[in-house]
Design an enzyme around this catalytic site. Structure first.
Site, PDB file in Angstrom:
ATOM      1  N   TYR A  31       0.827  -1.222   0.000  1.00  0.00           N
ATOM      2  CA  TYR A  31       0.000   0.000   0.000  1.00  0.00           C
ATOM      3  C   TYR A  31       0.861   1.273   0.000  1.00  0.00           C
ATOM      4  CZ  TYR A  31      -3.278   3.439   2.079  1.00  0.00           C
ATOM      5  OH  TYR A  31      -4.033   4.546   2.365  1.00  0.00           O
TER       6      TYR A  31
ATOM      7  N   SER B  82       6.326   3.569  13.186  1.00  0.00           N
ATOM      8  CA  SER B  82       4.899   3.765  13.437  1.00  0.00           C
ATOM      9  C   SER B  82       4.703   4.536  14.735  1.00  0.00           C
ATOM     10  CB  SER B  82       4.246   2.387  13.555  1.00  0.00           C
ATOM     11  OG  SER B  82       2.977   2.505  14.140  1.00  0.00           O
TER      12      SER B  82
ATOM     13  N   THR C 159       2.861   3.683  16.844  1.00  0.00           N
ATOM     14  CA  THR C 159       2.657   2.670  17.884  1.00  0.00           C
ATOM     15  C   THR C 159       3.852   2.618  18.843  1.00  0.00           C
ATOM     16  OG1 THR C 159       1.952   0.401  18.275  1.00  0.00           O
ATOM     17  CG2 THR C 159       3.585   0.688  16.590  1.00  0.00           C
TER      18      THR C 159
ATOM     19  N   TYR D 106       3.876  -6.547  17.409  1.00  0.00           N
ATOM     20  CA  TYR D 106       4.099  -5.693  16.228  1.00  0.00           C
ATOM     21  C   TYR D 106       4.836  -4.421  16.634  1.00  0.00           C
ATOM     22  CZ  TYR D 106       3.147  -2.154  12.683  1.00  0.00           C
ATOM     23  OH  TYR D 106       3.291  -1.124  11.771  1.00  0.00           O
TER      24      TYR D 106
ATOM     25  N   LYS E 272       8.828  -2.952  15.868  1.00  0.00           N
ATOM     26  CA  LYS E 272       9.217  -1.619  15.357  1.00  0.00           C
ATOM     27  C   LYS E 272      10.207  -0.957  16.306  1.00  0.00           C
ATOM     28  CE  LYS E 272       6.680  -1.458  11.621  1.00  0.00           C
ATOM     29  NZ  LYS E 272       7.314  -1.535  10.301  1.00  0.00           N
TER      30      LYS E 272
HETATM   31  P1  NAD Z   1       1.496  -3.634   3.111  1.00  0.00           P
HETATM   32  O1  NAD Z   1       1.273  -4.960   3.734  1.00  0.00           O
HETATM   33  O2  NAD Z   1       0.549  -3.158   2.084  1.00  0.00           O
HETATM   34  O3  NAD Z   1       2.982  -3.564   2.496  1.00  0.00           O
HETATM   35  C1  NAD Z   1       4.060  -4.290   3.028  1.00  0.00           C
HETATM   36  C2  NAD Z   1       4.685  -5.093   1.881  1.00  0.00           C
HETATM   37  O4  NAD Z   1       5.790  -5.832   2.383  1.00  0.00           O
HETATM   38  C3  NAD Z   1       3.703  -6.090   1.257  1.00  0.00           C
HETATM   39  O5  NAD Z   1       3.679  -5.864  -0.143  1.00  0.00           O
HETATM   40  C4  NAD Z   1       4.306  -7.457   1.604  1.00  0.00           C
HETATM   41  O6  NAD Z   1       4.078  -8.405   0.571  1.00  0.00           O
HETATM   42  C5  NAD Z   1       5.776  -7.120   1.788  1.00  0.00           C
HETATM   43  N1  NAD Z   1       6.516  -8.008   2.697  1.00  0.00           N
HETATM   44  C6  NAD Z   1       6.147  -8.430   3.935  1.00  0.00           C
HETATM   45  N2  NAD Z   1       7.105  -9.215   4.455  1.00  0.00           N
HETATM   46  C7  NAD Z   1       8.095  -9.294   3.535  1.00  0.00           C
HETATM   47  C8  NAD Z   1       9.345  -9.949   3.481  1.00  0.00           C
HETATM   48  N3  NAD Z   1       9.776 -10.709   4.494  1.00  0.00           N
HETATM   49  N4  NAD Z   1      10.115  -9.805   2.370  1.00  0.00           N
HETATM   50  C9  NAD Z   1       9.687  -9.043   1.324  1.00  0.00           C
HETATM   51  N5  NAD Z   1       8.506  -8.404   1.313  1.00  0.00           N
HETATM   52  C10 NAD Z   1       7.727  -8.520   2.406  1.00  0.00           C
HETATM   53  O7  NAD Z   1       1.620  -2.570   4.306  1.00  0.00           O
HETATM   54  P2  NAD Z   1       1.727  -0.992   4.267  1.00  0.00           P
HETATM   55  O8  NAD Z   1       0.500  -0.437   4.901  1.00  0.00           O
HETATM   56  O9  NAD Z   1       2.132  -0.526   2.923  1.00  0.00           O
HETATM   57  O10 NAD Z   1       2.899  -0.798   5.315  1.00  0.00           O
HETATM   58  C11 NAD Z   1       4.256  -0.595   4.908  1.00  0.00           C
HETATM   59  C12 NAD Z   1       5.105  -0.434   6.146  1.00  0.00           C
HETATM   60  O11 NAD Z   1       4.604   0.669   6.916  1.00  0.00           O
HETATM   61  C13 NAD Z   1       5.083  -1.644   7.093  1.00  0.00           C
HETATM   62  O12 NAD Z   1       6.388  -1.816   7.604  1.00  0.00           O
HETATM   63  C14 NAD Z   1       4.140  -1.209   8.201  1.00  0.00           C
HETATM   64  O13 NAD Z   1       4.438  -1.828   9.424  1.00  0.00           O
HETATM   65  C15 NAD Z   1       4.401   0.293   8.259  1.00  0.00           C
HETATM   66  N6  NAD Z   1       3.257   1.045   8.814  1.00  0.00           N
HETATM   67  C16 NAD Z   1       2.029   0.938   8.232  1.00  0.00           C
HETATM   68  C17 NAD Z   1       0.944   1.630   8.780  1.00  0.00           C
HETATM   69  C18 NAD Z   1      -0.434   1.490   8.179  1.00  0.00           C
HETATM   70  O14 NAD Z   1      -1.406   1.804   8.875  1.00  0.00           O
HETATM   71  N7  NAD Z   1      -0.583   1.072   6.938  1.00  0.00           N
HETATM   72  C19 NAD Z   1       1.117   2.443   9.914  1.00  0.00           C
HETATM   73  C20 NAD Z   1       2.410   2.545  10.469  1.00  0.00           C
HETATM   74  C21 NAD Z   1       3.474   1.836   9.905  1.00  0.00           C
END
Ligand code: NAD
Ligand code: UDP
Length: 337
Positions: free
Chosen positions: A11, A124, A126, A148, A152
């Site tokens: 995303y 995050s 969090t 989680y 982080k």
């Molecule tokens: P998402 O799940 O859409 O994207 C994460 C991507 O990482 C996915 O495409 C997944 O296939 C890939 N992935 C997971 N494990 C992997 C691995 N071991 N090797 C290679 N690829 C891997 O999530 P997002 O919302 O785009 O979040 C991106 C980052 O931002 C994450 O680290 C998440 O913790 C952090 N984050 C997200 C939010 C939120 O609300 N969306 C808030 C704070 C932090």
């Protein structure tokens, strides 16, 4: 400048890819597709007018990362890859530490081996745990209430040690608040598998008639209307925050934590109303018990991002809801066609 985006088909990664390409960076995406689809690559090509190199791989595959960093002459990495569902992390802590912490160790080993020492990390809000004061600034004490969040926090601490060990490293930990919304084209957005955990995709599915009603988790919080308050930030603003962080790191070394939020809080009922306005659809809801682990209110002090990164969020709640709805509608059309 060549930038590798781990988790790049996800995303936030996919939206950041658009912004970085449009800011003149060369972008390479690396993802194991555990929570995304390579169908996003075609959408990205449609938006940006160019194909984006993609490597299907796991961040724990250090050798593949090393060869990718060399083959694409990578100068900096934005590390999105990881698992992100709080509830699931309580049930499967080992998976979360393996993916998030072990994955980051593997990435750092590869970066060290390839002499790439510029890193932007997806952290995050969090990491602030239960807020002791609001708005949350970067000096607020950190803590974790679930695996989680702890993953982080461990990663942030690890990155601090790495930056302290060698002055060539420049590391920005971007502490995201609540990313919502979609690219204005409606071609890419947040498309969770199964029942959404997060508020915005859930409301959007109720507005679209895919789910009967929203459960509002608690209306007895000490907030204006009793429902939980969060700092929702448009994913395109967030994406621009990554471009700003890379520009910052081109002239700065060391470890930095920076909030990416708007500084404004909206309640669950505010969000329902805003989606109803954007979609012209009703969003039926019922009040249920509080969700375990939720805090009453959480919003950022975004001052440091303004000063250090010269970045601030510009998009409104209406922009967030309109783009969410556009993406929701385009998904429905693509399912029907
Ligand atoms: P998402 O799940 O859409 O994207 C994460 C991507 O990482 C996915 O495409 C997944 O296939 C890939 N992935 C997971 N494990 C992997 C691995 N071991 N090797 C290679 N690829 C891997 O999530 P997002 O919302 O785009 O979040 C991106 C980052 O931002 C994450 O680290 C998440 O913790 C952090 N984050 C997200 C939010 C939120 O609300 N969306 C808030 C704070 C932090
Ligand atoms: N929320 C809700 N119903 C849902 C999902 C979330 O009432 O189906 C509330 C939740 O209690 C919180 C807010 O919406 O007050 C944002 O929740 P989300 O899971 O999106 O983000 P986070 O809690 O991680 O900040």
């Amino acid at each position: 400048m060549n930038v590798l985006l781990t988790g790049g088909t996800g995303y936030i990664g996919s939206h950041t890819a658009v912004v970085l390409l449009q800011s003149g960076y060369r972008v390479v995406l690396y993802d194991n597709l555990s929570n995304s689809s390579d169908a996003v690559l075609e959408k990205l090509a449609q938006i940006t007018g160019q194909p984006i190199p993609f490597i299907k791989g796991d961040v724990r595959d250090t050798e593949l990362l090393i060869s990718t960093l060399a083959a694409h002459r990578i100068d900096a990495v934005v590390h999105f890859a990881g698992l992100k569902a709080v509830g699931e992390s309580v049930e499967k802590p080992v998976d979360y530490y393996a993916n998030n912490v072990q994955g980051t160790i593997s990435l750092l080993q590869a970066m060290q081996s390839a002499q790439v020492k510029t890193l932007v990390f997806s952290s995050s809000a969090t990491v602030y745990g239960e807020p002791q004061f609001l708005p949350l600034d970067e000096s607020h004490p950190t803590s974790a209430t679930n695996p989680y969040g702890r993953s982080k926090l461990h990663i942030e601490e690890m990155l601090k040690d790495v930056a302290a060990s060698d002055p060539a490293w420049g590391i920005a930990c971007l502490r995201y608040f609540n990313p919502v919304g979609a690219h204005e084209s409606g071609l890419i957005g947040e498309n969770p598998n199964g029942v959404p955990n997060n508020l915005m995709p859930y409301i959007a599915q109720v507005a679209a008639g895919q789910r009967a009603e929203l459960s509002v988790f608690g209306a007895d919080y000490p907030t204006a209307d009793g429902t939980g308050v969060r700092d929702y930030i448009h994913v395109m603003d967030l994406a621009q925050g990554h471009a700003a962080a890379l520009a910052f790191l081109s002239a700065t070394i060391g470890w930095h934590a920076v909030n990416l939020g708007t500084g404004k809080g909206y309640s669950v009922l505010d969000m329902i109303q805003a989606v109803e306005k954007a979609s012209g659809q009703r969003v039926p809801y019922k009040i249920v018990a509080r969700r375990a682990g939720d805090v009453a209110a959480c919003y950022a002090d975004p001052k440091k991002a303004g000063e250090a990164l010269n970045w601030r969020a510009t998009r409104t709640l209406d922009d967030m809801c309109a783009s969410t709805w556009r993406f929701q509608q385009s998904q429905r059309l693509s399912v029907m066609s």
